[in-house]
Every structure is written in C-alpha cells, then in structure tokens.
Design an enzyme around this catalytic site. Sequence first.
Site, PDB file in Angstrom:
ATOM      1  N   PRO A   2       0.773  -1.298   0.077  1.00  0.00           N
ATOM      2  CA  PRO A   2      -0.038   0.005  -0.016  1.00  0.00           C
ATOM      3  C   PRO A   2       0.847   1.319  -0.091  1.00  0.00           C
ATOM      4  O   PRO A   2       1.845   1.423   0.585  1.00  0.00           O
ATOM      5  CB  PRO A   2      -0.827  -0.002   1.133  1.00  0.00           C
ATOM      6  CG  PRO A   2      -0.486  -1.383   1.869  1.00  0.00           C
ATOM      7  CD  PRO A   2       0.610  -1.979   1.204  1.00  0.00           C
ATOM      8  N   GLU A   3       0.468   2.197  -0.888  1.00  0.00           N
ATOM      9  CA  GLU A   3       1.207   3.415  -0.640  1.00  0.00           C
ATOM     10  C   GLU A   3       0.270   4.517   0.172  1.00  0.00           C
ATOM     11  O   GLU A   3      -0.863   4.114   0.549  1.00  0.00           O
ATOM     12  CB  GLU A   3       1.374   3.977  -2.114  1.00  0.00           C
ATOM     13  CG  GLU A   3       2.353   3.112  -2.815  1.00  0.00           C
ATOM     14  CD  GLU A   3       3.268   3.873  -3.839  1.00  0.00           C
ATOM     15  OE1 GLU A   3       3.643   5.039  -3.728  1.00  0.00           O
ATOM     16  OE2 GLU A   3       3.960   3.356  -4.832  1.00  0.00           O
ATOM     17  N   LYS A 170      22.061  18.460  -4.275  1.00  0.00           N
ATOM     18  CA  LYS A 170      21.833  16.766  -4.329  1.00  0.00           C
ATOM     19  C   LYS A 170      22.080  16.555  -5.966  1.00  0.00           C
ATOM     20  O   LYS A 170      21.702  16.801  -6.816  1.00  0.00           O
ATOM     21  CB  LYS A 170      20.744  16.396  -4.157  1.00  0.00           C
ATOM     22  CG  LYS A 170      20.038  16.588  -2.629  1.00  0.00           C
ATOM     23  CD  LYS A 170      19.934  15.212  -2.030  1.00  0.00           C
ATOM     24  CE  LYS A 170      19.521  15.193  -0.532  1.00  0.00           C
ATOM     25  NZ  LYS A 170      20.390  16.070   0.461  1.00  0.00           N
TER      26      LYS A 170
END
Length: 298
Positions: A2-3, A170
Amino acid sequence: MPELPEVETVRRGLAPVMEGGSIVRVEQRRGDLRFAFPPDFAARLAGRQIISLGRRAKYLVADLDDGMVLVSHLGMSGSFRIEADEGGSLKPGVFHHARSKDDKHDHVVFHIDGPAGRARIIYNDPRRFGYMDLMARSTLAEHPWFRSLGVEPTGNSLDAHELARRLAGKTAPLKAALLDQRIIAGLGNIYVCEAMWRAGLSPVKPAGRLVTRTGRPRRELDVLTQAIRAVIEEAIAAGGSSLRDHIRTDGTLGYFQHGFSVYDREGKACPRPGCGDTVRRIVQSGRSTFHCPRCQKS
Ligand SMILES: [Zn+2]
C-alpha cells in the site's frame, strides 16, 4: 505494498468508527507480526478512549486518552475490516458483509464502542510484514520510525521552496531523491513515477538541478511540486470512491488501484496527447522506473 493514498483511505474509513470511541477489549492472537507486540499490548489498550486517528507517512497514529499512541503500519499485505460486533448495531447501510475467507490471518481484533455503534475492527495480514506498537505521544517525534521523516506530500506542507531547500546540492537522480523518505515522507515508487511523468522531468536528472545557485526553486520544481500534490490528491479522491464500494462489498479497507499514466505500463503508448512514444522501464536503485523518454527529456 500500500502506498500513502491507500493508507489515507484506510484512515478515512476507520476514523468514523474509532474516533471518540472506547476500546472495550482487544484480542491479540499472536505474539508478533513483523516485530513483537509490546508487552501487555491488549491489556494496555482495554478501556482506553480513542481521541483521534491520524496519519504520518504510511503510519496510522491513534491518539489515546492516556497520552499514549497506537501506531500501526500495514506492511505489504495488511488490511483492516470493520464488522458489527455481537449485539451491536452499526449505523444501517454503512458497514456490511463481514469477510471471513481469510480469517486464519486475522491477527488482532479491536472491539470498539464508538459513535457508529459497537464494532469489531479486524487486522488481517497474510504475510505479516505489518506491525503495531504503543508509545507516548510526547516521544513520537523522536522515535526511530519517525524522527528522520521528511515533509508530507499532502496538504500545504509540501511547497517548492521547502523542496528546494531539501534538494539543493543533491547529485542523486531525481527518482532516488523523491523516494528518499527523509526528503518527502510516504511517497512511493508508483506516485514518484507518475509525478515525474506529469511534470515532464527525466528520472535520471540530478535532483539539485531543480534548484538555483541561490537555493530557489526553478520553474520545473514548481511544476513538479504541483504534480506530486496532484497525483496524491487524485489517488486519495479515487480511494474515497473505492472506499464506498469496498465497504458495500466486503467491509475491507485496504489496497486499491486506479488508472496510472506510466506506472506498470511498459511498452504501452504514452498517454500524453501528441507524444506518440512508448513507456519504458529502467531500473534505478533496484526499483523499476516507468517513464516516457520523449516527453521526460528535461
Ligand atoms: Zn510521452
């Protein structure tokens, strides 16, 4: 697995039964799921009132009247379902049709006397990667599960300036940075792929390139931020409609799927009007990335 939108859907399904209700008793049918239950788990919950049911990333967080919180994670295959308890009457037409086919995987049953009536909230988990714990609300933010979680992708917390601060410098690929739970909490593979496609951004682009030298969001980061919020909001809305169907059919609150643009659509036509290319799959950090090389160039 499940997200976040599925977990939020589960929260919205459970909240009307739990919030303001009392835990009459808890049947704990085994000593562990993914981790051991805390000592005296069932006894400590009995008699407590549930003040509210919230969510942080993919954790459900129930605030209790003694300052403790019940934290649960669905893992890979966990689900909750709601049934009327013996002698109880849930509001008619709301919760029906107890599902019993997998009852050997029913590991915890919460008997709730709540605003919707007397109910059993049943946790079922065939693979047992889910887990539950009890902790003091005052220690939650510093708990190892929570302390390094990034910003929520829902509501107003996620904005382009906040993301710029977190992505500046990043060099990691955008895909990896968006999956990093220390940057955005609860965003998973499906919705990262969908948001990058919607924003027209390449999954291999170095994440820091979305930020100016002075640390401000570039226009693409504004677009991406909107795309992330939109894919999550739409999935939660779809979950809301599937929730009504689930409750009508089998009372189960859990995983649902709705249409995706690129996720799991390798070799199919890119749905962007006029694009004409096909969706490709590449592997990044061991996970599949679905993208369209033509309209996710930048
Ligand atoms: Zn395309």
